[in-house]
Design a protein around this motif. Structure first.
Motif, PDB file in Angstrom:
ATOM      1  N   ARG A 192       1.061  -1.646   0.394  1.00  0.00           N
ATOM      2  CA  ARG A 192       0.044  -0.150   0.736  1.00  0.00           C
ATOM      3  C   ARG A 192       0.560   1.174  -0.146  1.00  0.00           C
ATOM      4  O   ARG A 192       0.519   2.073  -0.921  1.00  0.00           O
ATOM      5  N   PHE A 193       1.837   1.456   1.240  1.00  0.00           N
ATOM      6  CA  PHE A 193       2.853   2.635   0.786  1.00  0.00           C
ATOM      7  C   PHE A 193       3.177   2.355  -0.262  1.00  0.00           C
ATOM      8  O   PHE A 193       3.647   4.505  -1.131  1.00  0.00           O
ATOM      9  N   VAL A 194       4.011   1.814  -0.845  1.00  0.00           N
ATOM     10  CA  VAL A 194       4.491   1.644  -1.916  1.00  0.00           C
ATOM     11  C   VAL A 194       3.820   2.170  -3.082  1.00  0.00           C
ATOM     12  O   VAL A 194       4.117   3.146  -3.946  1.00  0.00           O
ATOM     13  N   SER A 195       2.681   1.403  -3.089  1.00  0.00           N
ATOM     14  CA  SER A 195       1.303   1.739  -4.627  1.00  0.00           C
ATOM     15  C   SER A 195       1.101   3.584  -4.168  1.00  0.00           C
ATOM     16  O   SER A 195       0.783   4.180  -5.115  1.00  0.00           O
ATOM     17  N   ARG A 196       1.014   3.909  -2.767  1.00  0.00           N
ATOM     18  CA  ARG A 196       0.249   5.182  -2.693  1.00  0.00           C
ATOM     19  C   ARG A 196       2.125   6.219  -3.226  1.00  0.00           C
ATOM     20  O   ARG A 196       1.880   7.660  -3.883  1.00  0.00           O
ATOM     21  N   GLU A 197       2.746   5.895  -2.492  1.00  0.00           N
ATOM     22  CA  GLU A 197       3.722   6.266  -3.224  1.00  0.00           C
ATOM     23  C   GLU A 197       4.093   6.456  -4.521  1.00  0.00           C
ATOM     24  O   GLU A 197       4.299   7.692  -5.409  1.00  0.00           O
ATOM     25  N   ASN A 198       3.957   6.012  -5.336  1.00  0.00           N
ATOM     26  CA  ASN A 198       3.880   5.551  -7.079  1.00  0.00           C
ATOM     27  C   ASN A 198       3.001   6.272  -7.200  1.00  0.00           C
ATOM     28  O   ASN A 198       2.869   7.665  -8.357  1.00  0.00           O
ATOM     29  N   MET A 199       1.614   6.491  -6.995  1.00  0.00           N
ATOM     30  CA  MET A 199       0.572   7.395  -7.115  1.00  0.00           C
ATOM     31  C   MET A 199       1.175   8.208  -7.415  1.00  0.00           C
ATOM     32  O   MET A 199       0.786   9.134  -8.185  1.00  0.00           O
ATOM     33  N   THR A 200       1.527   9.321  -6.819  1.00  0.00           N
ATOM     34  CA  THR A 200       1.621  10.240  -5.748  1.00  0.00           C
ATOM     35  C   THR A 200       3.031  10.755  -7.007  1.00  0.00           C
ATOM     36  O   THR A 200       2.524  12.455  -8.017  1.00  0.00           O
ATOM     37  N   GLU A 201       3.378  10.156  -7.631  1.00  0.00           N
ATOM     38  CA  GLU A 201       4.623  10.454  -8.527  1.00  0.00           C
ATOM     39  C   GLU A 201       4.111  10.249  -9.600  1.00  0.00           C
ATOM     40  O   GLU A 201       4.170  11.266 -10.519  1.00  0.00           O
ATOM     41  N   HIS A 202       3.606   9.536 -10.352  1.00  0.00           N
ATOM     42  CA  HIS A 202       2.656   9.724 -11.172  1.00  0.00           C
ATOM     43  C   HIS A 202       1.729  10.944 -11.402  1.00  0.00           C
ATOM     44  O   HIS A 202       1.808  11.553 -12.361  1.00  0.00           O
ATOM     45  N   LEU A 203       0.757  11.374 -10.320  1.00  0.00           N
ATOM     46  CA  LEU A 203       0.345  12.552  -9.857  1.00  0.00           C
ATOM     47  C   LEU A 203       0.690  13.516 -10.292  1.00  0.00           C
ATOM     48  O   LEU A 203       0.606  14.903 -11.007  1.00  0.00           O
ATOM     49  N   LEU A 204       2.735  13.822  -9.465  1.00  0.00           N
ATOM     50  CA  LEU A 204       3.516  15.198  -9.815  1.00  0.00           C
ATOM     51  C   LEU A 204       3.329  14.976 -11.650  1.00  0.00           C
ATOM     52  O   LEU A 204       3.627  16.013 -12.352  1.00  0.00           O
ATOM     53  N   VAL A 205       3.993  13.869 -12.379  1.00  0.00           N
ATOM     54  CA  VAL A 205       4.147  14.339 -13.452  1.00  0.00           C
ATOM     55  C   VAL A 205       3.102  14.897 -14.602  1.00  0.00           C
ATOM     56  O   VAL A 205       2.661  15.436 -15.059  1.00  0.00           O
ATOM     57  N   LEU A 206       1.458  14.529 -14.117  1.00  0.00           N
ATOM     58  CA  LEU A 206       0.763  15.283 -14.958  1.00  0.00           C
ATOM     59  C   LEU A 206       0.317  16.370 -14.438  1.00  0.00           C
ATOM     60  O   LEU A 206      -0.105  16.683 -15.407  1.00  0.00           O
ATOM     61  N   GLU A 207       1.266  16.751 -13.465  1.00  0.00           N
ATOM     62  CA  GLU A 207       0.674  18.291 -12.957  1.00  0.00           C
ATOM     63  C   GLU A 207       1.998  19.002 -13.461  1.00  0.00           C
ATOM     64  O   GLU A 207       1.740  19.893 -13.908  1.00  0.00           O
ATOM     65  N   GLN A 208       3.075  17.903 -13.712  1.00  0.00           N
ATOM     66  CA  GLN A 208       3.565  19.056 -14.405  1.00  0.00           C
ATOM     67  C   GLN A 208       3.388  19.016 -15.740  1.00  0.00           C
ATOM     68  O   GLN A 208       3.681  20.753 -17.160  1.00  0.00           O
ATOM     69  N   LEU A 209       2.240  18.302 -16.799  1.00  0.00           N
ATOM     70  CA  LEU A 209       2.071  18.033 -17.970  1.00  0.00           C
ATOM     71  C   LEU A 209       1.009  19.699 -18.055  1.00  0.00           C
ATOM     72  O   LEU A 209       1.406  20.559 -18.891  1.00  0.00           O
ATOM     73  N   ARG A 210       0.159  20.012 -16.744  1.00  0.00           N
ATOM     74  CA  ARG A 210      -0.423  20.205 -16.718  1.00  0.00           C
ATOM     75  C   ARG A 210       0.295  22.707 -17.069  1.00  0.00           C
ATOM     76  O   ARG A 210      -0.481  22.869 -17.313  1.00  0.00           O
ATOM     77  N   GLU A 211       1.109  21.946 -16.112  1.00  0.00           N
ATOM     78  CA  GLU A 211       2.181  23.702 -16.101  1.00  0.00           C
ATOM     79  C   GLU A 211       2.645  23.999 -17.446  1.00  0.00           C
ATOM     80  O   GLU A 211       2.575  25.260 -17.825  1.00  0.00           O
ATOM     81  N   VAL A 212       3.327  22.807 -17.994  1.00  0.00           N
ATOM     82  CA  VAL A 212       4.656  22.916 -19.378  1.00  0.00           C
ATOM     83  C   VAL A 212       2.634  23.098 -20.775  1.00  0.00           C
ATOM     84  O   VAL A 212       3.476  24.301 -21.555  1.00  0.00           O
ATOM     85  N   ASN A 213       1.799  22.296 -20.657  1.00  0.00           N
ATOM     86  CA  ASN A 213       1.013  22.832 -21.183  1.00  0.00           C
ATOM     87  C   ASN A 213      -0.372  22.545 -21.530  1.00  0.00           C
ATOM     88  O   ASN A 213      -0.570  21.208 -21.100  1.00  0.00           O
ATOM     89  N   PRO A 214      -1.414  23.265 -20.539  1.00  0.00           N
ATOM     90  CA  PRO A 214      -2.313  22.676 -19.743  1.00  0.00           C
ATOM     91  C   PRO A 214      -3.750  22.829 -21.154  1.00  0.00           C
ATOM     92  O   PRO A 214      -4.147  21.934 -21.191  1.00  0.00           O
TER      93      PRO A 214
END
Length: 177
Positions: free
Chosen positions: A103-125
């Motif tokens: 669970r901890f690893v999966s939650r950490e991975n989910m956070t990492e994936h959402l951070l990448v998506l947030e970066q895309l939002r900032e780069v090109n909305p």
């Protein structure tokens, strides 16, 4: 049961799409009370125009109208346009809850994936928004075109560019996996 065709269409459409439209408006406006106002205005307009809207296009018409209402409200209040947020799935639904370390690893991975998506939002909305509309809301290019006020031909390019950017960013940030 219904007084007339208008009552039937309004009631059935509200029951079927009201929650989706409210969620969509909340994602745009980040304010539930404003979203409820937009929902009410959207269905008021639908009541005025229901005869012009084919039943199979009701969902699309409501989403497009609600989006325009949200944008108008944001312009009037002087806020900048925001893109629709990606709903965060409940991690417990995505993993097998046998081991807490998983669970901890999966939650950490989910956070990492959402951070990448947030970066895309900032780069090109726009790329982000097109990817969200096509994957989360399962909308086709024509519907996305109506929502964003652009020609549908652009969206396959924007989707592929956004996905290419995401692949590149994942390889850069996570070279081992």
């Amino acid at each position: 049961m219904y007084k007339n065709e208008k009552d039937r269409r309004l009631t059935e459409s509200f029951v079927k799409y009201g929650t989706v439209i409210l969620k969509h408006c909340c994602d745009y406006l980040k304010d539930k009370h404003e979203a409820e106002d937009v929902l009410q205005e959207t269905f008021y307009k639908f009541g005025e125009n229901y005869e012009k809207v084919p039943e199979e296009k009701t969902r699309t018409w409501l989403l497009v109208t609600a989006s325009h209402q949200c944008l108008d409200l944001m312009k009037k209040s002087g806020r900048k346009r925001t893109v629709v947020g990606l709903p965060v799935p409940d991690v417990e639904d995505l993993i097998d809850p046998i081991d807490l370390s998983d669970r901890f690893v999966s939650r950490e991975n989910m956070t990492e994936h959402l951070l990448v998506l947030e970066q895309l939002r900032e780069v090109n909305p726009t790329w982000y928004q097109v990817i969200v509309f096509s994957t989360v809301y399962d909308l086709d290019n024509n519907t996305i075109g109506e929502l964003l006020g652009q020609k549908p031909e652009l969206f396959s390019k924007w989707k592929s560019r956004g996905r290419a950017w995401l692949r590149k960013r994942y390889k850069e940030q996570y070279p081992n996996g």
